[in-house]
Design a protein around this motif. Structure first.
Motif, mmCIF file in Angstrom:
data_model
loop_
_atom_site.group_PDB
_atom_site.id
_atom_site.type_symbol
_atom_site.label_atom_id
_atom_site.label_comp_id
_atom_site.label_asym_id
_atom_site.label_seq_id
_atom_site.Cartn_x
_atom_site.Cartn_y
_atom_site.Cartn_z
ATOM 1 N N LEU A 640 -21.293 -17.523 23.681
ATOM 2 C CA LEU A 640 -21.983 -18.748 23.263
ATOM 3 C C LEU A 640 -23.483 -18.600 23.499
ATOM 4 O O LEU A 640 -23.928 -18.514 24.652
ATOM 5 N N LEU A 641 -24.286 -18.549 22.422
ATOM 6 C CA LEU A 641 -25.737 -18.446 22.503
ATOM 7 C C LEU A 641 -26.367 -19.631 21.779
ATOM 8 O O LEU A 641 -25.674 -20.413 21.121
ATOM 9 N N ALA A 642 -27.710 -19.724 21.866
ATOM 10 C CA ALA A 642 -28.400 -20.883 21.295
ATOM 11 C C ALA A 642 -28.238 -20.946 19.783
ATOM 12 O O ALA A 642 -28.099 -22.016 19.211
ATOM 13 N N ARG A 643 -28.237 -19.792 19.100
ATOM 14 C CA ARG A 643 -28.194 -19.776 17.642
ATOM 15 C C ARG A 643 -26.988 -19.022 17.091
ATOM 16 O O ARG A 643 -26.940 -18.745 15.898
ATOM 17 N N SER A 644 -26.046 -18.646 17.925
ATOM 18 C CA SER A 644 -24.896 -17.901 17.414
ATOM 19 C C SER A 644 -23.709 -18.076 18.345
ATOM 20 O O SER A 644 -23.855 -18.508 19.502
ATOM 21 N N VAL A 645 -22.526 -17.742 17.830
ATOM 22 C CA VAL A 645 -21.293 -17.793 18.616
ATOM 23 C C VAL A 645 -20.309 -16.810 17.982
ATOM 24 O O VAL A 645 -20.368 -16.543 16.776
ATOM 25 N N ARG A 646 -19.448 -16.235 18.791
ATOM 26 C CA ARG A 646 -18.421 -15.324 18.274
ATOM 27 C C ARG A 646 -17.126 -16.114 18.063
ATOM 28 O O ARG A 646 -16.658 -16.803 18.965
ATOM 29 N N LEU A 647 -16.558 -15.987 16.842
ATOM 30 C CA LEU A 647 -15.303 -16.646 16.479
ATOM 31 C C LEU A 647 -14.241 -15.577 16.292
ATOM 32 O O LEU A 647 -14.436 -14.614 15.542
ATOM 33 N N THR A 648 -13.103 -15.761 16.977
ATOM 34 C CA THR A 648 -11.993 -14.806 16.906
ATOM 35 C C THR A 648 -10.723 -15.553 16.511
ATOM 36 O O THR A 648 -10.521 -16.705 16.919
ATOM 37 N N TRP A 649 -9.855 -14.910 15.703
ATOM 38 C CA TRP A 649 -8.604 -15.525 15.271
ATOM 39 C C TRP A 649 -7.533 -14.464 15.085
ATOM 40 O O TRP A 649 -7.825 -13.260 15.070
ATOM 41 N N ILE A 650 -6.286 -14.921 14.930
ATOM 42 C CA ILE A 650 -5.165 -14.024 14.651
ATOM 43 C C ILE A 650 -4.724 -14.275 13.213
ATOM 44 O O ILE A 650 -4.381 -15.400 12.853
ATOM 45 N N PRO A 651 -4.724 -13.231 12.327
ATOM 46 C CA PRO A 651 -4.315 -13.448 10.927
ATOM 47 C C PRO A 651 -2.835 -13.809 10.834
ATOM 48 O O PRO A 651 -2.000 -13.376 11.637
#
Length: 1174
Positions: A640-651
């Motif tokens: 979690l950053l000020a201008r970005s975030v990492r999104l992860t999912w399971i297909p």
């Protein structure tokens, strides 16, 4: 009083420049043939830099290259005096160049050649000058020898280790290292200043070393010199006292700095104190320009790379720690060496033409402008009656041959100078065509087409286009001629094919060229490939049927995933398809069919998806169909950053069609809660991505999987993530200034999007000022999207800029936009409107232009209002609707051609001048009568009646006779398929409206061509063709009945019917006896019965009835009864023949039967008679 007089003079000069009409300068093309024959003054094309530092180990090369015709010769001045190159053996000049080479193989010192050099390039038409080149030799002096005493300092105290590098040319780059050639670690506490000294905000015990050495690196000689090392001894104590901040550099509370425009500004503040102070920077009266300012050296240095006048002001650095803070103010003054506003450019004129050279420069202080001609001050040059110097402008009037020269403009102030060469060349050349001769141009139908005709001449030739060598020049309507000679055909049609001739002419002659135009049908894929899903091992076919112009060869190529497709035994193509056999996973992809001709192309794509077999069970021979994928699961946020975030999912499950991409959507709850918006797409092999976000938004995300079948359902939303606020990044778009009234200017812009706000309390800072007046900026801050400046003068230019701000600060400024205050109604009307060369459909119009100042707005066009007052044909009623036509011209007495007039009519017209909002009062009204023309087509033309022998033709007068009708002419000819007969001509009086034609042959078809006539000629043709009536079918039947083949067919049918009637009659006659055949022979028909003598006979219907107790079958055969027919015979001798007939009790001896039967058969058998006929 003197100042007022000067202002009046400047005003008169400006007015003179505004009203003076100058000719457009001639642009000389770069065509080798033109350049070879063209006389041209010299032009400097390459020269060394003004401040030229050379390496003493290399030869000295001072560049000076020039072009011209004749080829220029070169001379040099050194320190203002003639430099005699021939007397110095070390100096040589390159051939066909002015570049100097100074060599030192035979001795000599480079320092002896330091000084100021200037190059002169000369030919018969003038002299061009280079810049003054200051030549200096690089120097790398040694460090002075010195003995450095150990430095003793108390722990916690500040310290400065001085460097004082030797002055070099250019200055050296300094850095600090220890005896191990390792850089001295620098941080917030210890750092090097701009002057090279090493600053300690506070000394600590671990700083005690014996090898603090300052190093100087000289760029030209690539050498490093090292100063004797410092020894630092630190006197420690049990408790170190904390101190408030003090400045080590600069000293005091205020200082000043001057910097030149476009150079680098470095402001430095280094503070002492314990704890180590932190440095912050501010600008009084405004904000630091965020995009230009960079902080270096742990925030101790403020750097602006390219300084502009807006960067001047008071900058404050503040040093603070927990014991207190101090401030230092640096007053920055921005000066400027001269820079160009309007650099003079070369001027090519024809004899008797006018022109001007303009040299405008700015700087701080304001630079002085000085003109030279051929290297001499213009005041001391020979007088030229066609030349007038007005400050920064030279005006030329009615130039003559022999007045070519090179003019120099020198703009200088105390910080530097600018020098520009601009030649004035007077040419007289007859027209020349520059393009290839007799070009063939092929274009696609209905496309916009350009026919080029590059030309040159002096005076500038007038160019006209003609088609097929006939008619007047092409311009207007479908055609448009550009100033460079190009002819535009707005929409090419088949009838536009032909040979186009462009003719350029001036007072010295004419030249022409031809272009042949062919219009082709477009290349189109009429049956495109479609998406296919195939099981591995099967065969797939992609269609690609192409339609194109028959005269253009077309090649069809296939690609897979944008790469060339290599054909082989599995991949085969024909003219209309691509076939792939034995499909496997490697064949999956996007296939593109491209049909290409020499002038256009078309393409279409389809995707092939390869499916696995549905089951290993041999009984299942086909695959299950692919389906949409399942939605992704378990969305997770990390990093979690000020201008970005990492999104992860399971297909989810892809359902037999691999996932091609994932679509990430977002929803925010501040601006549009509940609305999901697309954020980005990612390849199907990813399941963890970094999302770029906007500030001040409360996000949640969801993911959609996509395969070849379609999209999955959206996943469950992710947890929410709120980004922090920031100043706006975006600049408001579509900034414009325009006047809604004559005394205002509305400044409008598009508001930032919700996701561009970056924080609450969004507002807009707007600035405006009059253009080119030097006045201060006016500004306002508003929450709306419009600001009205009132009052203003009518139609004056303004500079406008804007930026957005919120509670976190301001965003970046926009570029300057030029806006205008409102327009008013033009005061002057065009005068002396008149016509000439009145023809049937067009007329030349002339008028005198208005004063540009009277337009009171942007000059848009001269607008002609014209209407058809009446027709000169008696009794013809016309539409008097006013029409308009616009003409753009800036000449004093413009002219134009008005087309599309109706012949033989009375017209009235007047003209106004228009800006964007208003029209001027009308000019004088002009009346004219157009000449007689050819008539339109008749209002209708039809065949009203037709019988077997005559045609009745009927028509009506044209809607627009375009003159006095003198009659009609009717041409007609016979038509039989593609063959046509000899034409016939009939003429009629003007009051005739019908004609009866007798037909020599009922089956003949005719084509009729009717046109009306005036004294000018025949009008447009109205064509019809017979037949056009329903009774044609009846006429055709009568005609067919008279044909020989039809009569023969009817006779054959009648003969066949007659034969059938004879056969039926014979069968009904019942005469004659026939022998009974042996049972071994073929059986007779079941309806035959025998008499007691063993012969068959035909009897009545009662005799042919079946035996009692039997039944007749549906096909006429007799079925057996329940009791056996043997009971009716003579014991066991009773027999049945093959068809079930009972013949046993009637059987006689064989030889007798045969003998009698044969005789009887040959004599009386009607069946044999039938057979014999057959």
């Amino acid at each position: 009083m003197l100042g007022q007089g000067r202002r009046v003079a400047l005003t008169l000069v400006s007015l003179l420049l505004l009203l003076w009409h100058e000719a457009t300068t001639i642009e000389v093309p770069q065509d080798p043939k033109i350049q070879q024959d063209l006389k041209q003054p010299p032009t400097i094309v390459k020269q060394s830099v003004k401040d030229y530092i050379v390496d003493p180990r290399d030869n000295i090369i001072i560049e000076c290259e020039a072009k011209g015709n004749p080829v220029p010769t070169f001379t040099w001045r050194r320190n203002g005096k003639f430099f005699n190159i021939g007397k110095d053996p070390r100096v040589t000049m390159r051939k066909r160049s002015g570049t100097l080479e100074i060599g030192f193989r035979s001795g000599g010192r480079p320092e002896d050649y330091e000084g100021e050099y200037q190059c002169f390039a000369e030919n018969d038409l003038g002299i061009a000058l280079s810049n003054k080149i200051l030549l200096r030799v690089s120097k790398a002096p040694l460090w002075p020898k010195e003995v450095l005493e150990p430095v003793l300092v108390t722990e916690g105290s500040p310290l400065v280790l001085t460097c004082n590098p030797p002055p070099g040319l250019p200055p050296p780059f300094t850095f600090w290292m220890n005896s191990g050639m390792t850089p001295i670690p620098q941080d917030k506490r210890v750092s090097m200043g701009v002057n090279g000294d090493l600053y300690f905000s506070n000394v600590m015990a671990q700083d005690a070393h014996t090898d603090y050495s300052c190093n100087a690196r000289f760029l030209f000689t690539h050498t490093i010199q090292q100063k004797n090392p410092f020894t630092l001894k630190v006197q420690t104590s049990r408790k170190v006292a904390e101190t408030t901040p003090t400045f080590l550099s600069p000293s005091g509370t205020e200082s000043s700095k001057m910097v030149l425009r476009d150079e680098k500004l470095l402001l430095e503040c280094i503070a002492a104190g314990l704890p180590t102070p932190t440095i912050k920077w501010f600008k009084k009266g405004g904000d630091l320009p965020g995009r230009k300012v960079k902080f270096e050296n742990f925030n101790k240095t403020l750097k602006i790379v390219s300084v502009s006048e807006e960067d001047a002001g008071s900058y404050v650095c503040m040093a603070n720690n927990r014991l207190g803070s101090i401030r230092h103010t640096i007053f920055v003054e921005v000066k400027a060496a001269p820079y160009w506003l309007d650099k003079p450019t070369d001027l090519v004129l024809a004899p008797d033409e006018n022109g001007r050279l303009v040299c405008r420069a700015n700087g701080n202080p304001k630079p002085t402008i000085q003109w030279l001609v051929n290297g001499q001050l213009i005041e001391s040059s020979p007088p030229n009656p066609s030349r007038q110097v007005l400050g920064d402008t030279i005006i030329f009037r009615s130039v003559q041959m022999g007045s070519s020269a090179v003019y120099q403009c020198n703009a200088s102030n105390q910080h530097g100078y600018l020098l520009a060469n601009a030649f004035v060349s007077v040419l007289d050349l007859p027209p020349r065509m520059l393009g290839p001769k007799n070009q063939l141009i092929k274009v696609i139908e209905n496309n916009r087409t350009f026919l080029d005709c590059p030309f040159f001449g002096s005076p500038l030739p007038e160019l006209r286009w003609f088609k097929n060598g006939q008619g007047s020049g092409l311009d207007g309507g479908q055609y448009r001629v550009y100033i460079n000679g190009t002819l535009e055909i707005k929409r090419a049609r088949v009838e536009d094919e032909g040979t186009y001739t462009c003719v350029a002419s001036n007072i010295l002659g004419t030249a022409e060229n031809q272009v042949r135009l062919e219009v082709k049908e477009p290349t189109r894929i009429v049956r495109a490939p479609e998406h296919e899903s195939a099981v591995r091992g099967s065969t797939v076919l992609f269609n690609c049927k192409v339609k194109s112009d028959p005269s253009l060869p077309v090649t069809v190529t296939w690609t897979k995933d944008d790469k060339v497709l290599h054909l082989g035994w599995r991949l085969k193509k024909d003219d209309e398809s691509l076939t792939i056999t034995n499909v496997h996973e490697g064949d999956e992809g996007t296939y593109t069919c491209t049909a290409k001709s020499e002038i256009d192309q078309d393409s279409a794509s389809a995707r092939l998806t390869v499916l696995e077999e549905a089951s290993l069970n041999p009984s299942v021979s086909s695959a299950l169909p692919a389906d949409r994928p399942d939605p992704p699961m378990d969305l997770d946020l990390s990093d979690l950053l000020a201008r970005s975030v990492r999104l992860t999912w399971i297909p989810g499950n892809d359902h037999r069609s691999s996932i091609k991409e994932f679509l990430v959507q977002f929803e925010e709850d501040r601006w549009e809660p509940g609305r999901w918006q697309n954020l980005s797409t990612y390849p199907g092999d990813l399941n963890s991505v970094i999302l770029q976000l906007a500030p001040f938004v409360n996000y949640q995300f969801r993911v959609i999987a996509i395969n070849s079948v379609g999209q999955s359902q959206p996943s469950r939303p992710s947890p929410r993530y709120r980004t922090s606020g920031a100043a706006p990044d975006a600049i408001p778009k579509d900034l414009r200034g325009w006047g809604s009234m004559k005394d205002n200017m509305e400044i409008t812009w598009e508001p930032l999007l919700d996701l561009e706000r970056n924080g609450p309390d969004l507002q807009y800072d707007v600035w405006w000022r009059r253009k080119d007046t030097g006045e201060e900026w006016n500004n306002v801050t508003t929450e709306g999207t419009k600001h009205v400046v009132h009052p203003t003068n009518t139609y004056v230019p303004y500079e406008v800029k804007i930026r957005a701000r919120n509670e976190f600060g301001p965003g970046p400024e926009s570029n300057l936009v030029i806006g205008y205050s409102g327009e008013d109604k033009p005061t002057d009307a065009p005068t002396d409107l008149r016509v000439s060369k009145v023809e049937s459909t067009k007329v030349n119009i002339h008028w005198k232009s208005v004063d540009p100042d009277s337009v009171l707005g942007e000059f848009k066009e001269y607008r002609l209002y014209y209407w058809r007052e009446s027709s000169m044909v008696p009794g013809l009623v016309v539409d008097k609707e006013k029409k308009t036509r616009g003409f753009y011209s800036t000449t004093s007495e413009p002219s134009a051609v008005l087309t599309d007039l109706v012949p033989y009519s009375k017209y009235k017209m007047f003209m106004v001048v228009a800006n964007n909002r208003f029209e001027s009062p009308p000019s004088n009204t002009v009346e004219l009568n157009t000449k007689e023309g050819v008539p339109d087509t008749p209002r209708f033309f039809r065949i009203n009646r037709r019988n077997l022998d005559t045609l009745y033709l009927e028509w009506d007068k044209p809607l627009e006779p375009n003159g006095i009708l003198i009659g009609y002419q009717l041409k007609y000819l016979t038509v039989n398929g593609s063959r046509v007969g000899r034409p016939h001509l009939e003429t009629f009086f003007p009051n005739a409206t019908d004609f009866t034609l007798r037909l020599p042959d009922r089956s003949t078809r005719y084509k009729f061509f009717l046109s009306a006539l005036t004294q000018v000629g025949a009008g447009e043709v109205y064509a019809v063709e017979s037949p056009h009536f329903a009774n044609e079918a009846y006429i055709d039947q009568v005609d067919i009945a008279t044909q020989g083949w039809f009569i023969g067919l009817m006779c054959a049918i009648a003969l066949i019917i007659l034969i059938l009637l004879i056969v039926c009659f014979i069968k009904r006659s019942r005469g004659g006896k026939y022998p009974v055949r042996d049972k071994k022979d073929l059986p007779l028909d079941s309806v035959d019965q025998k008499d007691p003598e063993g012969s068959f006979d035909y009897h009545s219907d009662e005799d042919n009835k079946p035996l009692q107790g039997s039944q007749t079958s549906l096909d006429g055969n007799v079925k057996e009864s329940d009791d056996s027919l043997v009971d009716y015979g003579e014991g066991g001798d009773g027999q049945f023949n093959e068809d079930g007939s009972f013949i046993g009790q009637y059987t006689v001896k064989k030889d007798k039967d045969e003998t009698e039967g044969n005789e009887s058969s040959e004599a009386t058998s009607p069946v044999n008679a039938i057979y014999s006929l057959a």
